[in-house]
Each structure stands twice: as C-alpha cells, then as structure tokens.
Scaffold this active site. Structure first.
Site, mmCIF file in Angstrom:
data_model
loop_
_atom_site.group_PDB
_atom_site.id
_atom_site.type_symbol
_atom_site.label_atom_id
_atom_site.label_comp_id
_atom_site.label_asym_id
_atom_site.label_seq_id
_atom_site.Cartn_x
_atom_site.Cartn_y
_atom_site.Cartn_z
ATOM 1 N N CYS A 114 78.935 54.916 20.482
ATOM 2 C CA CYS A 114 77.026 55.039 20.849
ATOM 3 C C CYS A 114 77.261 56.481 21.872
ATOM 4 C CB CYS A 114 76.842 54.331 20.979
ATOM 5 S SG CYS A 114 76.660 52.852 20.428
ATOM 6 N N HIS A 251 69.640 58.084 24.048
ATOM 7 C CA HIS A 251 70.600 57.484 23.140
ATOM 8 C C HIS A 251 69.971 56.469 22.456
ATOM 9 C CE1 HIS A 251 73.271 54.354 20.643
ATOM 10 N NE2 HIS A 251 73.330 53.803 21.315
ATOM 11 N N ASN A 281 70.101 51.932 16.188
ATOM 12 C CA ASN A 281 70.621 51.970 16.861
ATOM 13 C C ASN A 281 71.454 52.651 15.514
ATOM 14 O OD1 ASN A 281 72.962 52.632 18.200
ATOM 15 N ND2 ASN A 281 73.533 50.893 18.990
HETATM 16 C C1 LIG Z 1 70.069 42.032 22.073
HETATM 17 C C2 LIG Z 1 69.655 42.288 22.873
HETATM 18 C C3 LIG Z 1 68.311 43.018 22.309
HETATM 19 C C4 LIG Z 1 68.450 40.834 23.196
HETATM 20 O O1 LIG Z 1 67.473 40.626 24.661
HETATM 21 P P1 LIG Z 1 68.251 39.332 25.305
HETATM 22 O O2 LIG Z 1 66.437 39.874 25.847
HETATM 23 O O3 LIG Z 1 68.960 39.897 25.727
HETATM 24 O O4 LIG Z 1 67.664 38.587 24.036
HETATM 25 P P2 LIG Z 1 69.446 37.610 24.722
HETATM 26 O O5 LIG Z 1 70.495 38.234 24.398
HETATM 27 O O6 LIG Z 1 69.040 36.997 26.251
HETATM 28 O O7 LIG Z 1 68.725 36.201 23.701
HETATM 29 C C5 LIG Z 1 67.193 35.857 23.985
HETATM 30 C C6 LIG Z 1 67.398 34.607 22.871
HETATM 31 O O8 LIG Z 1 67.712 35.245 21.412
HETATM 32 C C7 LIG Z 1 67.946 34.792 20.421
HETATM 33 N N1 LIG Z 1 68.319 35.998 19.591
HETATM 34 C C8 LIG Z 1 69.339 36.644 19.513
HETATM 35 N N2 LIG Z 1 68.879 37.437 18.713
HETATM 36 C C9 LIG Z 1 67.309 36.797 17.851
HETATM 37 C C10 LIG Z 1 67.102 37.495 17.035
HETATM 38 N N3 LIG Z 1 67.279 38.772 15.997
HETATM 39 N N4 LIG Z 1 65.623 37.114 15.974
HETATM 40 C C11 LIG Z 1 65.267 35.536 17.184
HETATM 41 N N5 LIG Z 1 66.345 35.310 17.744
HETATM 42 C C12 LIG Z 1 67.432 35.840 18.266
HETATM 43 C C13 LIG Z 1 69.097 34.480 20.979
HETATM 44 O O9 LIG Z 1 69.917 33.749 20.183
HETATM 45 C C14 LIG Z 1 68.803 33.796 23.162
HETATM 46 O O10 LIG Z 1 68.601 32.597 22.223
HETATM 47 P P3 LIG Z 1 68.952 31.213 23.412
HETATM 48 O O11 LIG Z 1 68.238 31.691 24.988
HETATM 49 O O12 LIG Z 1 68.362 30.249 22.676
HETATM 50 O O13 LIG Z 1 70.456 31.601 23.066
HETATM 51 C C15 LIG Z 1 69.170 43.464 24.010
HETATM 52 O O14 LIG Z 1 70.707 42.316 24.903
HETATM 53 C C16 LIG Z 1 69.746 44.328 24.272
HETATM 54 O O15 LIG Z 1 69.573 45.145 23.627
HETATM 55 N N6 LIG Z 1 71.502 44.889 24.334
HETATM 56 C C17 LIG Z 1 72.150 46.018 24.852
HETATM 57 C C18 LIG Z 1 72.561 45.969 23.361
HETATM 58 C C19 LIG Z 1 73.370 47.071 23.252
HETATM 59 O O16 LIG Z 1 72.117 48.289 23.769
HETATM 60 N N7 LIG Z 1 73.874 48.119 22.390
HETATM 61 C C20 LIG Z 1 74.760 48.783 22.422
HETATM 62 C C21 LIG Z 1 75.068 49.888 23.318
HETATM 63 S S1 LIG Z 1 75.519 51.026 22.343
#
Ligand SMILES: CC(C)(COP(=O)(O)OP(=O)(O)OC[C@H]1O[C@@H](n2cnc3c(N)ncnc32)[C@H](O)[C@@H]1OP(=O)(O)O)[C@@H](O)C(=O)NCCC(=O)NCCS
Length: 324
Positions: A114, A251, A281
């Site tokens: 990314c 990004h 993304n």
């Molecule tokens: C991925 C992302 C959106 C998740 O958000 P978050 O607030 O961190 O959420 P978590 O990963 O802690 O997950 C919270 C809950 O939602 C659930 N969950 C994950 N994806 C889900 C979806 N699509 N729909 C519903 N629930 C979902 C998880 O299983 C978790 O459940 P649990 O609490 O029962 O275990 C976030 O972490 C993120 O954007 N991270 C960085 C990603 C990124 O930048 N990536 C690329 C870099 S280039």
C-alpha cells in the site's frame, strides 16, 4: 537553480463493476452498517473477469498523458507500483509500455504494497534529479480482488481495484519550498512486522498467488502513529510545517486511520482528500486515484502544498511533500 520533478498530468481508471457493501450481506455474516462505521467504505470497484492490472494502468496512463499534453514516446520511464501484477514477470511497467505503443525509454515495477505509490514517487524523483529521465509516468495499479479470501469477512470487504497515473517532468526550480514539484520524500520499512499483513502464497513458497491475511486491529494502531511521524518528517525535510499544508492526500484504507492521522498532524479534515467511501482500499492505486479525483473536482489547484502518506505490508510506509 535546482531540478524539480513537477506534476503535469494525472488520470485514473476504475473498473465498471461497482459492489455496494450490501452485496456482502448475501454471503457473509456482515452488514453495511459494520463496514461503514468501522472502515468508512460504502462501495468499491472490482475488475471484470479477464481485466488485468496492466490494462487498467494503460487506461489511467492515457488520461494522465492527455492532461500533460504528451505522447507516449515523450516519456523516458514508466514506474508501476503494484503487488498484483498480471504475471510474475515481465513487469507491469513493460506491459504498459507496450500497451501505450511506446518504442523507447525503460519501465519497471516497484513493490511496497500500500506504500507502493510513495516508493514509486521516490524512484521517479531520483530518476529525474539524477538526470536519468526527464519525463516519468508513475502509476499505481491493483487488482486486489484477485487475492481476497471471500470467506474472510475481516478482509474481503475492505479492498477494491483500480489504477491512477501521474506524469512528472523535470523543471527548473529555485531550491526553495515555494517551488512546484516534489519537495521531500521520507521512506521507512520494518520487516519484523511481516505477519501483520501478508499474502500466504508466492513463487518460491507455494507456487501460487495466495490470499491476503491481515491482523487488522494491531495494524490499525501502528498505522496512525507511523503515518503522522513520516508526514511530519517529510514536512521537516522540506522546511515546512503542518500549517503550510493545503491537502493531505492519504492512502485510503480506513476513514478512522485517515482522521486519526490528520488529527495527530494538526490538520483539519476539510483539508483531506477522502475517496475511501467509493474505492475501498486499492493499495498502491489509492493515492493516485485520490489525487486524480481531487484534481478533477477542482479542489487541488496549481501551487497548493500536498502531503501524500501511506503504510502497508512489510511494514513499509512513507510520505511525499509535493507542490502541485
Ligand atoms: C479491519 C478493521 C476495519 C477492523 O476494525 P476494528 O475496529 O479493528 O475491529 P476488530 O478487528 O477489533 O474486530 C471487531 C469485531 O468485528 C468482527 N468483524 C470483522 N470483520 C467484520 C465484518 N466484515 N463484519 C462484521 N463483523 C466483523 C471481528 O470478528 C470482531 O469480532 P469479535 O469482537 O467478536 O472478535 C480495522 O482494524 C482496520 O482498518 N485495520 C487496518 C487495516 C488497514 O489499514 N489495512 C491496510 C493497511 S494498508
């Protein structure tokens, strides 16, 4: 007198198929509401069957060349940032060269996931400042839909496909921060974070392309910290402060990362180009896509100071300060 790499053209391409969040509700335990509130994403584009990264890159390149009023053979170098090439080799860069009908110059790919477009800009800037090239086409192009695990709701709802292209041309500047062009670059990587975001296949391991794996939450926490730090460092290298910034072009991974980074930088959200809601993304394509949208909407105008920043697998991250 100083040589500067000045942006003279920008363009983008998005595949025709638009997938709204609600489509994922049919196959996964997820909801439009969860995806919107946790990531800011509302829809993304997915490449059609048979549509490749290089084809999308060629569309974007043609648009950028048209804006710069250049022909393909005016270009000395094509640098493509991608982690989803058509083939293991040859490079997408050389495929773009052929696709544009270029009969001269050189082309290659850079892979910093990314952060790829930031690394590609750094490469292009180096080529121009060292006299290797006068006109460089810098492209970010991705088909991340090809490396999604469609059963993993924590990743497959976040990514999209697309391409953006920028023409950089050598121009003479004063050496001061009021010059147009790239004013500074800051690059970083730390391989100890490999497992936070990776693809579980490859040429010398599985012999397959693999699927994307991500530890979203720990990555989220790293992202804001590292993005704000690299943006500050890049501004410092250009002898500028956050108050000089007209636009952050971040990004586009997650609206909460974008907001957290802007806040840490002390820049208001009214000065941030946000396209994550429409593109998801798109990895290395996300910054040139956002730039292109910002320019085509008339928001980014000549003379304005931009900071582009990105982080991705590696981890690799960085920022570029550029006066449009
Ligand atoms: C991925 C992302 C959106 C998740 O958000 P978050 O607030 O961190 O959420 P978590 O990963 O802690 O997950 C919270 C809950 O939602 C659930 N969950 C994950 N994806 C889900 C979806 N699509 N729909 C519903 N629930 C979902 C998880 O299983 C978790 O459940 P649990 O609490 O029962 O275990 C976030 O972490 C993120 O954007 N991270 C960085 C990603 C990124 O930048 N990536 C690329 C870099 S280039």
């Amino acid at each position: 007198m100083t040589v500067r790499a000045v942006a003279t053209g920008i363009g983008h391409y998005l595949p025709a198929r638009v997938v709204e969040n609600s489509e994922f509700e049919k196959t996964l335990d997820t909801s439009d509401e969860w995806i919107r509130t946790r990531s800011g994403i509302e829809r993304r584009h997915f490449a059609a069957e048979g549509e490749t990264t290089s084809q999308m890159a060629v569309h974007a390149a043609k648009a950028a060349l048209a804006m710069a009023e250049l022909r393909p053979d005016d270009i000395d170098a094509v640098i493509v940032a991608t982690s989803t090439p058509d083939l293991t080799f040859p490079s997408v860069g050389t495929m773009v060269q052929a696709g544009l009908g270029m009969t001269r110059g050189f082309a290659y790919d850079v892979q910093a996931v990314c952060a790829g477009f930031i690394y590609a800009l750094a490469n292009a800037n180096g080529m121009i400042l060292s006299g290797q090239a006068e006109r460089v086409l810098v492209i970010g192009a991705e088909t991340f839909s090809r490396i999604m695990d469609w059963e993993d709701r924590s990743t497959c709802v976040l990514f999209g496909d697309g391409a953006g292209a920028l023409v950089l041309e050598a121009r003479t500047g004063s050496g001061h921060s009021d010059d147009r062009g790239i004013l500074s670059v800051d690059l970083n990587s730390d391989g100890q974070y490999r497992d936070m975001l990776y693809v579980d296949g490859g040429v010398s391991t599985s012999g397959t392309a693999g699927k994307l794996r991500m530890q979203g939450n720990p990555l989220f926490r790293q992202a804001v910290e590292k993005l704000a730090a690299t943006a500050h460092k890049a501004l410092e290298k250009a002898n500028l402060g956050a108050e000089s910034v007209d636009w952050i072009v971040p990004h586009q991974a997650n609206i909460r990362i974008i907001q957290g980074t802007a806040k840490k930088m002390g820049v208001g959200m009214e000065k941030v180009i946000v396209t994550v809601q429409d593109h998801g993304n798109t990895s290395a394509a996300s910054i040139p896509l956002a730039l292109s949208v910002g320019v085509s909407e008339g928001r980014i105008t000549p003379g304005q100071l931009l900071v582009a920043e990105a982080i991705g697998g590696g981890l690799a991250w960085g920022a570029v300060v550029l006066r449009w």
